[in-house]
Design a protein around this motif. Structure first.
Motif, PDB file in Angstrom:
ATOM      1  N   GLN A  49       5.666   2.411  -0.102  1.00 12.05           N
ATOM      2  CA  GLN A  49       4.296   1.935   0.058  1.00 12.05           C
ATOM      3  C   GLN A  49       3.968   0.829  -0.948  1.00 12.05           C
ATOM      4  O   GLN A  49       3.181  -0.074  -0.663  1.00 12.05           O
ATOM      5  N   GLY A  50       4.574   0.896  -2.134  1.00  8.61           N
ATOM      6  CA  GLY A  50       4.368  -0.160  -3.112  1.00  8.61           C
ATOM      7  C   GLY A  50       4.899  -1.495  -2.625  1.00  8.61           C
ATOM      8  O   GLY A  50       4.254  -2.542  -2.795  1.00  8.61           O
ATOM      9  N   LEU A  51       6.079  -1.491  -2.008  1.00  6.19           N
ATOM     10  CA  LEU A  51       6.620  -2.725  -1.450  1.00  6.19           C
ATOM     11  C   LEU A  51       5.758  -3.231  -0.292  1.00  6.19           C
ATOM     12  O   LEU A  51       5.556  -4.447  -0.136  1.00  6.19           O
ATOM     13  N   MET A  52       5.246  -2.312   0.516  1.00  9.39           N
ATOM     14  CA  MET A  52       4.345  -2.722   1.599  1.00  9.39           C
ATOM     15  C   MET A  52       3.055  -3.306   1.031  1.00  9.39           C
ATOM     16  O   MET A  52       2.464  -4.227   1.614  1.00  9.39           O
ATOM     17  N   TYR A  53       2.613  -2.791  -0.110  1.00  8.13           N
ATOM     18  CA  TYR A  53       1.438  -3.344  -0.782  1.00  8.13           C
ATOM     19  C   TYR A  53       1.690  -4.799  -1.184  1.00  8.13           C
ATOM     20  O   TYR A  53       0.832  -5.676  -0.963  1.00  8.13           O
ATOM     21  N   LEU A  54       2.870  -5.084  -1.757  1.00 12.19           N
ATOM     22  CA  LEU A  54       3.200  -6.466  -2.118  1.00 12.19           C
ATOM     23  C   LEU A  54       3.235  -7.359  -0.873  1.00 12.19           C
ATOM     24  O   LEU A  54       2.733  -8.493  -0.891  1.00 12.19           O
ATOM     25  N   LEU A  55       3.819  -6.859   0.216  1.00 10.55           N
ATOM     26  CA  LEU A  55       3.881  -7.633   1.450  1.00 10.55           C
ATOM     27  C   LEU A  55       2.490  -7.902   2.020  1.00 10.55           C
ATOM     28  O   LEU A  55       2.216  -8.994   2.530  1.00 10.55           O
ATOM     29  N   ALA A  56       1.611  -6.915   1.928  1.00 10.46           N
ATOM     30  CA  ALA A  56       0.241  -7.095   2.420  1.00 10.46           C
ATOM     31  C   ALA A  56      -0.498  -8.146   1.600  1.00 10.46           C
ATOM     32  O   ALA A  56      -1.276  -8.946   2.146  1.00 10.46           O
ATOM     33  N   LEU A  57      -0.258  -8.164   0.280  1.00 12.24           N
ATOM     34  CA  LEU A  57      -0.884  -9.182  -0.565  1.00 12.24           C
ATOM     35  C   LEU A  57      -0.319 -10.565  -0.270  1.00 12.24           C
ATOM     36  O   LEU A  57      -1.049 -11.562  -0.226  1.00 12.24           O
ATOM     37  N   ALA A  58       0.991 -10.632  -0.079  1.00 14.89           N
ATOM     38  CA  ALA A  58       1.654 -11.922   0.098  1.00 14.89           C
ATOM     39  C   ALA A  58       1.380 -12.538   1.466  1.00 14.89           C
ATOM     40  O   ALA A  58       1.316 -13.773   1.589  1.00 14.89           O
ATOM     41  N   PHE A  59       1.221 -11.701   2.489  1.00 10.45           N
ATOM     42  CA  PHE A  59       1.057 -12.195   3.852  1.00 10.45           C
ATOM     43  C   PHE A  59      -0.147 -11.495   4.499  1.00 10.45           C
ATOM     44  O   PHE A  59       0.011 -10.668   5.403  1.00 10.45           O
ATOM     45  N   PRO A  60      -1.359 -11.828   4.056  1.00 12.62           N
ATOM     46  CA  PRO A  60      -2.548 -11.103   4.535  1.00 12.62           C
ATOM     47  C   PRO A  60      -2.800 -11.245   6.025  1.00 12.62           C
ATOM     48  O   PRO A  60      -3.438 -10.387   6.631  1.00 12.62           O
ATOM     49  N   GLY A  61      -2.292 -12.298   6.646  1.00 10.52           N
ATOM     50  CA  GLY A  61      -2.540 -12.478   8.069  1.00 10.52           C
ATOM     51  C   GLY A  61      -1.590 -11.719   8.975  1.00 10.52           C
ATOM     52  O   GLY A  61      -1.756 -11.740  10.198  1.00 10.52           O
ATOM     53  N   ARG A  62      -0.616 -11.026   8.397  1.00 10.27           N
ATOM     54  CA  ARG A  62       0.377 -10.330   9.214  1.00 10.27           C
ATOM     55  C   ARG A  62       0.006  -8.883   9.531  1.00 10.27           C
ATOM     56  O   ARG A  62       0.716  -8.193  10.256  1.00 10.27           O
ATOM     57  N   GLY A  63      -1.077  -8.407   8.967  1.00 11.30           N
ATOM     58  CA  GLY A  63      -1.559  -7.074   9.312  1.00 11.30           C
ATOM     59  C   GLY A  63      -0.746  -5.930   8.755  1.00 11.30           C
ATOM     60  O   GLY A  63      -0.766  -4.821   9.302  1.00 11.30           O
ATOM     61  N   TYR A  64      -0.026  -6.141   7.657  1.00 11.08           N
ATOM     62  CA  TYR A  64       0.759  -5.057   7.076  1.00 11.08           C
ATOM     63  C   TYR A  64      -0.156  -4.038   6.395  1.00 11.08           C
ATOM     64  O   TYR A  64      -1.103  -4.397   5.692  1.00 11.08           O
ATOM     65  N   ASN A  65       0.160  -2.782   6.619  1.00  7.84           N
ATOM     66  CA  ASN A  65      -0.638  -1.694   6.079  1.00  7.84           C
ATOM     67  C   ASN A  65       0.118  -0.953   4.988  1.00  7.84           C
ATOM     68  O   ASN A  65       1.350  -0.934   4.972  1.00  7.84           O
ATOM     69  N   PHE A  66      -0.609  -0.336   4.088  1.00 13.60           N
ATOM     70  CA  PHE A  66      -0.020   0.479   3.034  1.00 13.60           C
ATOM     71  C   PHE A  66      -0.978   1.621   2.727  1.00 13.60           C
ATOM     72  O   PHE A  66      -2.171   1.562   3.057  1.00 13.60           O
ATOM     73  N   THR A  67      -0.460   2.665   2.135  1.00 15.03           N
ATOM     74  CA  THR A  67      -1.294   3.782   1.715  1.00 15.03           C
ATOM     75  C   THR A  67      -1.378   3.796   0.198  1.00 15.03           C
ATOM     76  O   THR A  67      -0.548   3.202  -0.496  1.00 15.03           O
ATOM     77  N   GLU A  68      -2.381   4.473  -0.321  1.00 12.91           N
ATOM     78  CA  GLU A  68      -2.552   4.583  -1.763  1.00 12.91           C
ATOM     79  C   GLU A  68      -1.449   5.475  -2.341  1.00 12.91           C
ATOM     80  O   GLU A  68      -0.939   6.378  -1.655  1.00 12.91           O
ATOM     81  N   PRO A  69      -1.064   5.245  -3.596  1.00 13.60           N
ATOM     82  CA  PRO A  69      -0.032   6.099  -4.200  1.00 13.60           C
ATOM     83  C   PRO A  69      -0.501   7.541  -4.315  1.00 13.60           C
ATOM     84  O   PRO A  69      -1.676   7.814  -4.556  1.00 13.60           O
ATOM     85  N   VAL A  70       0.427   8.451  -4.113  1.00 12.66           N
ATOM     86  CA  VAL A  70       0.132   9.886  -4.147  1.00 12.66           C
ATOM     87  C   VAL A  70       0.826  10.503  -5.358  1.00 12.66           C
ATOM     88  O   VAL A  70       2.006  10.236  -5.617  1.00 12.66           O
ATOM     89  N   ILE A  71       0.091  11.304  -6.111  1.00  9.47           N
ATOM     90  CA  ILE A  71       0.673  11.991  -7.260  1.00  9.47           C
ATOM     91  C   ILE A  71       1.683  13.025  -6.754  1.00  9.47           C
ATOM     92  O   ILE A  71       1.405  13.786  -5.829  1.00  9.47           O
TER      93      ILE A  71
END
Length: 524
Positions: A311-333
């Motif tokens: 999910q952290g890598l998906m977070y970076l992808l979502a930041l880098a390519f905001p128009g691509r619609g990539y989703n991520f979830t919040e980190p879970v303990i």
């Protein structure tokens, strides 16, 4: 020099005498963010007009295939300008070419196995074909983290066929600077972590990156560079993801010392604060760094897991390519320690008792989660458990977060699983697969637990060479291994040591990462 012996058998003798389909296609996140797709016609043909970019990934949505042609492999091709490409899975062949801003291709079943579409083949109509522009993602990180990212990376590439990810550890990057430069030029997004040496910010890879910057070769690339656990701020300041700026709340640029203090405050969080808590406070204090710091939430000691890293890598992808619609979830303990058996983690000792036979002698095993579970490097654990049980010995195997400094999770695992509610020991012997002292900075607690209960501790040694190289070597173990695996443990009373495994070096065929896997000696 450590003598070569028949390992697992001897370990066992010491203790004897002292006492996991679903189809891949169904997991694809097809068409998200408006990804272009096309439906094959009666001849299996498809076309995409007015495409932009010099590299595209064309792939088949296996869910739309006729039932008789469903397959589990990913069928995809990467096409570049004025090129043709094809891929095969079983009988299925996907062909595509890119020319004059148009992608054309065909999907068919090669029934006569001649790899040419002819009268003996079956064109596949009504199948969804996707054509998103390729995203090229390069990861350069220190060997431990690089290994931890392999499974998350593969999961992402399986779910998002348009994303191609290459991974190199810092040793690989340093030893092959020509390839490293080529990969950096190839990439659209680069994640960098801990590329420098402990002696300072300079070194082959940092020097290469700064040279490429001066030549303009990093222009247009999205970069997320992190310094910890060491510090290399010239490289860190290459970061531009989501317009990150290394300034305070007033907009004043932070000095290297101030940046170092920020990262030190995370890695050296003082209880009751945790690294995760500190990171969230820092995001409030430094809003221009907030999204950059948030990525670190996915890999603290509270959240370290393959799922969170993905999910952290998906977070970076979502930041880098905001128009691509990539989703991520919040980190879970996640729990910091657990029991291990047969590829699964158990958190409740009652659930684990099914593996223990009353009346048998019992040994415990301690290991670091970062070097076993998170990397999928479990062969040594499985082998030890199997050999012990085959000789009538119970095994309580634990995996815990930890490092040479923070040994609290290991101590908590020992307390929870090696002792019952009356604080009576369940084990008569202990095999440790971790380096340095058990318990890290809290080693005195572990020593008291071991000595008060007369537990024999056995240090399972791992040589850094392959088994074949080690057997013909006159030098034995290297200096670093001797220090971390023998000298420091002996100060803790771990006086029984024996080489049990070698290091097997392989190249991951998907990401290109050189993996150092722990392999039990064949003589065992």
């Amino acid at each position: 020099m450590i003598r070569k012996r028949s390992v697992t058998l001897l370990i066992t003798v010491v203790f004897v005498f002292m006492l996991q389909g679903s189809s891949m296609a169904a997991e694809i996140d097809g068409g998200e963010g408006g990804t272009p797709f096309n439906i094959t016609d009666s001849e299996g043909r498809f076309a995409f007009e007015n495409v932009t970019g010099d590299s595209h990934v064309v792939w088949v949505d296996g869910r739309t295939l006729p039932e008789r042609h469903r397959f589990d492999d990913m069928l995809r091709v990467t096409v570049s300008a004025s090129s043709n490409a094809s891929a095969r899975s079983g009988k299925m062949i996907l062909e595509a070419s890119l020319s004059d801003s148009k992608i054309t291709g065909r999907l068919y079943a090669d029934l006569n196995d001649n790899t040419i579409f002819d009268d003996g083949d079956e064109p596949l109509a009504g199948v969804s074909i996707f054509d998103p522009p390729e995203i090229r993602f390069l990861i350069i990180s220190w060997p431990t983290e690089a290994g931890q990212l392999i499974q998350p990376v593969k999961n992402i590439m399986q779910k998002h066929p348009e994303i191609t990810i290459k991974v190199r550890n810092t040793d690989q990057a340093r030893m092959n600077l020509t390839e490293t430069e080529q990969l950096i030029e190839w990439a659209d997004i680069v994640y960098i972590s801990n590329v420098q040496t402990t002696n300072g910010p300079s070194g082959p890879v940092p020097d290469l990156l700064m040279s490429m910057k001066s030549q303009g070769k990093l222009n247009g690339k999205v970069i997320a560079a992190y310094p910890n656990p060491y510090h290399c701020f010239p490289v860190t300041r290459l970061t531009n993801i989501n317009n990150t700026r290394f300034v305070d709340a007033n907009g004043t640029e932070l000095t290297d010392s101030q940046l170092q203090a920020i990262f030190d405050s995370v890695s050296r969080a003082v209880p009751p604060k945790t690294p995760l808590m500190v990171l969230r406070e820092l995001q409030q204090q430094y809003p221009a760094m907030a999204s950059y710091l948030k990525f670190q939430e996915y890999k603290t000691s509270d959240t370290a897991s393959p799922e969170n890293r993905e999910q952290g890598l998906m977070y970076l992808l979502a930041l880098a390519f905001p128009g691509r619609g990539y989703n991520f979830t919040e980190p879970v303990i996640v729990p910091k320690y657990a029991l291990y058996r047969n590829g699964r983690l158990y958190y409740n000792f009652t659930d684990y008792e099914q593996f223990l036979t009353p009346g048998r002698p019992t040994v415990g095993i301690t290991s670091w989660m970062a070097l076993t579970w998170e990397r999928g490097d479990l062969l040594m654990l499985d082998r030890l458990i199997s050999e012990m049980e085959s000789r009538g010995i119970n095994v309580i195997a634990t995996i815990a977060q930890g490092n040479p400094v923070d040994g609290t999770p290991v101590i908590n695992a020992m307390r929870s699983y090696f002792f019952d509610s009356q604080n009576r020991t369940r084990i008569q012997g202990l095999i440790t697969l971790q380096s340095f002292k058990i318990g890290g900075a809290t080693a005195a607690i572990a020593e008291r637990m071991i000595m008060d209960n007369n537990i024999l501790v056995f240090r399972s040694l791992v040589v850094s060479d392959s088994e074949e190289t080690w057997y013909i070597s006159d030098s034995g173990m290297d200096f670093t291994s001797i220090t971390s695996q023998i000298v420091l443990p002996e100060f803790q009373g771990q006086i029984l040591t024996m080489v049990t495994a070698s290091t097997r070096k392989t190249i991951d065929t998907v990401t290109g990462l050189r993996l150092n896997a722990i392999s039990p000696l064949m003589s065992a």
